[in-house]
Design an enzyme around this catalytic site. Structure first.
Site, short mmCIF file in Angstrom:
data_model
loop_
_atom_site.label_atom_id
_atom_site.label_comp_id
_atom_site.label_asym_id
_atom_site.label_seq_id
_atom_site.Cartn_x
_atom_site.Cartn_y
_atom_site.Cartn_z
N ASP A 6 1.04 4.90 -4.31
CA ASP A 6 -0.12 4.05 -4.02
C ASP A 6 0.39 2.72 -3.47
O ASP A 6 0.98 1.92 -4.19
CB ASP A 6 -0.93 3.82 -5.30
CG ASP A 6 -2.04 2.80 -5.12
OD1 ASP A 6 -2.57 2.68 -4.00
OD2 ASP A 6 -2.37 2.10 -6.10
N ASN A 9 -1.79 -4.06 -1.47
CA ASN A 9 -1.42 -5.33 -0.84
C ASN A 9 -0.42 -6.12 -1.67
O ASN A 9 0.42 -6.84 -1.11
CB ASN A 9 -2.68 -6.18 -0.62
CG ASN A 9 -3.54 -5.64 0.50
OD1 ASN A 9 -3.14 -5.59 1.65
ND2 ASN A 9 -4.75 -5.21 0.15
N ASN A 11 1.25 -4.62 -4.73
CA ASN A 11 2.25 -3.75 -5.36
C ASN A 11 2.26 -2.36 -4.75
O ASN A 11 1.24 -1.89 -4.24
CB ASN A 11 1.97 -3.62 -6.87
CG ASN A 11 2.14 -4.92 -7.61
OD1 ASN A 11 3.26 -5.39 -7.80
ND2 ASN A 11 1.04 -5.52 -8.03
N ILE A 12 3.42 -1.73 -4.83
CA ILE A 12 3.57 -0.31 -4.52
C ILE A 12 3.85 0.40 -5.84
O ILE A 12 4.75 0.00 -6.59
CB ILE A 12 4.70 -0.06 -3.52
CG1 ILE A 12 4.39 -0.73 -2.18
CG2 ILE A 12 4.93 1.44 -3.32
CD1 ILE A 12 5.52 -0.68 -1.18
N GLY A 106 -11.53 1.38 1.63
CA GLY A 106 -10.10 1.48 1.38
C GLY A 106 -9.74 2.77 0.67
O GLY A 106 -10.50 3.27 -0.17
N ASP A 108 -7.60 3.26 -1.58
CA ASP A 108 -7.44 3.08 -3.02
C ASP A 108 -8.77 3.29 -3.74
O ASP A 108 -8.82 3.90 -4.82
CB ASP A 108 -6.86 1.70 -3.34
CG ASP A 108 -7.64 0.55 -2.71
OD1 ASP A 108 -8.42 0.78 -1.76
OD2 ASP A 108 -7.46 -0.59 -3.17
N ASP A 128 -12.17 -2.17 -10.45
CA ASP A 128 -10.73 -2.18 -10.21
C ASP A 128 -10.24 -3.61 -10.09
O ASP A 128 -10.60 -4.34 -9.16
CB ASP A 128 -10.40 -1.40 -8.93
CG ASP A 128 -8.91 -1.16 -8.75
OD1 ASP A 128 -8.10 -1.88 -9.37
OD2 ASP A 128 -8.54 -0.27 -7.97
N THR A 131 -5.73 -6.78 -6.18
CA THR A 131 -5.69 -7.98 -5.34
C THR A 131 -7.12 -8.45 -5.07
O THR A 131 -7.41 -9.65 -5.04
CB THR A 131 -4.98 -7.67 -4.01
OG1 THR A 131 -3.68 -7.14 -4.30
CG2 THR A 131 -4.84 -8.92 -3.17
N THR A 183 -4.17 -28.92 -19.03
CA THR A 183 -4.42 -28.35 -17.70
C THR A 183 -4.21 -26.83 -17.68
O THR A 183 -5.00 -26.09 -17.08
CB THR A 183 -3.50 -29.01 -16.65
OG1 THR A 183 -3.75 -30.41 -16.65
CG2 THR A 183 -3.77 -28.44 -15.27
#
Length: 254
Positions: A6, A9, A11-12, A106, A108, A128, A131, A183
């Site tokens: 898979d 954008n 991770n592979i 897409g 995915d 999902d 990204t 912060t």
């Protein structure tokens, strides 16, 4: 033994399936790397795990990064002489789901839908956390009604940090209280609690519009962090996309 890949954008992900997911390897996507680079990477993983390439029965690849699609076709073709399935619109007619806009959706998300249709009966909303944060709606017959897309958690965090001069990049984990006392906690609460609200309201809006009791399935890298705090989730499956690629291979190779 099956190998699925898979390409996202960020991770592979490589998955080795033999009755269960024996290995799942995740690496940062490097769009400028060659077939040789990824071939060496894959063969090293297989060798370290004691897996002979000739024992892999078939291979499936999906890519939302066009530049890497041909790279991995070359990598997987050279791995062994077993069948290779590329999940794209050329094989959609062989799948057991209906995709209304195949040029826009897409692969995915297509893989997620294939898996959800097989693993969970009935109407389903697939969330999902990648990204992009996506909501794919599919009925019990496998018809995809539509998709909603928002920035993913890490994408939102990177945009916030990248567009401000003094805000630091922080780990995405819940602080001890829902009001930030510094912060780092302020950013963590803003992103994490904010996205819980986004997901809950999106699911509610979809269910209200469709007037049906849809099941909700969650996947993606941040799903294990966010999903337990939402309360609208029926199933959490981190490997949903990999299952979809596996099932696509089984449907095509008959």
């Amino acid at each position: 033994m099956k190998l699925v890949v898979d390409i996202g954008n960020s991770n592979i992900v490589f998955g080795i399936f033999e009755n269960k997911w024996k290995h799942v390897w995740r690496f940062e996507t490097k769009k400028d790397k060659s077939a040789l680079y990824y071939s060496l990477k894959l063969n090293e993983l297989l060798w370290e795990s004691g897996i002979a390439p000739e024992n892999i029965e078939f291979k499936v690849v999906s890519s939302v990064v066009p530049k890497l699609k041909d790279v991995f076709v070359e990598v997987l073709d050279k791995l062994n002489d077993k069948p290779l399935v590329v999940l794209d619109r050329n094989i959609y007619d062989k799948l057991d789901i209906d995709i209304k806009n195949p040029l826009e959706m897409g692969t995915d998300l297509v893989a997620n839908a294939i898996a959800a249709h097989k693993l969970y009966s009935g109407d389903v909303i697939i969330v999902d956390f990648g990204t992009a944060l996506t909501f794919t709606v599919m009925d019990e017959s496998g018809n995809i009604s539509g998709v909603n897309i928002a920035p993913g958690l890490k994408t939102a965090l990177n945009a916030l940090v990248g567009n401000t001069a003094q805000l630091p990049k922080v780990p995405l984990e819940f602080p001890p209280q829902p009001i930030g006392t510094n912060t780092i906690e302020a950013i963590q609460n803003g992103i994490l609690i904010g996205y819980i609200g986004l997901v809950k309201y999106m699911i509610k809006a979809i269910k209200t519009y469709l007037g049906s009791d849809y099941k909700t399935v969650v996947t993606g890298g941040m799903s294990s962090v966010i999903a337990p705090n939402i309360g609208e989730i029926d199933f959490i499956e981190p490997n949903l996309t990999l299952y979809g690629l596996l099932f696509a291979g089984q449907l095509v190779i008959v």
